[in-house]
Scaffold this active site. Sequence first.
Site, PDB file in Angstrom:
ATOM      1  N   HIS A 188      -3.074  -5.877   0.927  1.00 26.94           N
ATOM      2  CA  HIS A 188      -2.210  -6.103   2.230  1.00 26.94           C
ATOM      3  C   HIS A 188      -2.348  -7.636   2.696  1.00 26.94           C
ATOM      4  CE1 HIS A 188      -2.289  -1.903   3.758  1.00 26.94           C
ATOM      5  NE2 HIS A 188      -3.273  -1.829   3.231  1.00 26.94           N
ATOM      6  N   CYS A 226       0.880  -1.119  -0.012  1.00 27.06           N
ATOM      7  CA  CYS A 226      -0.046   0.132  -0.253  1.00 27.06           C
ATOM      8  C   CYS A 226       0.869   1.186  -0.020  1.00 27.06           C
ATOM      9  CB  CYS A 226      -0.972  -0.056   1.303  1.00 27.06           C
ATOM     10  SG  CYS A 226      -2.340   0.936   0.903  1.00 27.06           S
ATOM     11  N   GLU A 245      -0.430  -8.879   4.956  1.00 33.78           N
ATOM     12  CA  GLU A 245      -0.143  -8.956   6.303  1.00 33.78           C
ATOM     13  C   GLU A 245      -1.401  -8.980   7.023  1.00 33.78           C
ATOM     14  OE1 GLU A 245      -0.788  -4.639   5.901  1.00 33.78           O
ATOM     15  OE2 GLU A 245      -0.037  -6.352   4.621  1.00 33.78           O
TER      16      GLU A 245
END
EC number: 6.3.5.3
Length: 224
Positions: free
Chosen positions: A195, A86, A197
């Site tokens: 994302h 991002c 994560e």
Amino acid sequence: MKFAVIQFPGSNCDIDLYEALHTVCGADVAYVPSKESSLDGFDAVMLPGGFSYGDYLRAGAIARFTNIMPAIVEMAKAGKPVFGTCNGFQILTEAGLLPGALKRNDSLKFVCKTVELEVANNDTIFTSEYQKGEKINLPIAHADGSFYADPETLQKIEDNGQVVFRYSKENPNGSLNNIAGITNERGNVLGMMPHPERAVEALLGNTDGLRLFKSILNHAEVKA
């Protein structure tokens, strides 16, 4: 293998990256504030999402000039894994470590949802645990995620196999060629708007991002 998670003023996904690597993967991780100028002792560097410096001027434009960036550039030149998600992706393009740029979403709105991606290249440090052509689901949350490059650069990216992830069912931001993530020519720097994560534990409803981090760790084991 030791990971550095860079903390810029305005970063808000640094904890997510740390937890994905340390708590879920059991990796050796440390936070490194962007005011620092050295990454000695680290084997990989992670640039988190968020709004570094409030996205003033342009997303990632000010972070590109922080003290830590020359050390990140040197890590990239040395062939070590450099990953940005991002805002981290935006910073990598601003720093010239990745081609192209990220512009405002075509909708002119902030988009926050889970999207389907296609793994376009699994022959990288970051994607060896995936299958080429595999469909995965990852969260996105951005206002400036539309990937753009001039026609010559775009063709070069495609010809070199630098596109790693593409939006599959829908293109949420207007990115050219449905591009969601790319590497540099050498393949050791990856930037992506989604994302991973945020998709590493069943508790979060999705583990499709976990294999990206395991790919990096497995690469380190193979090299060792």
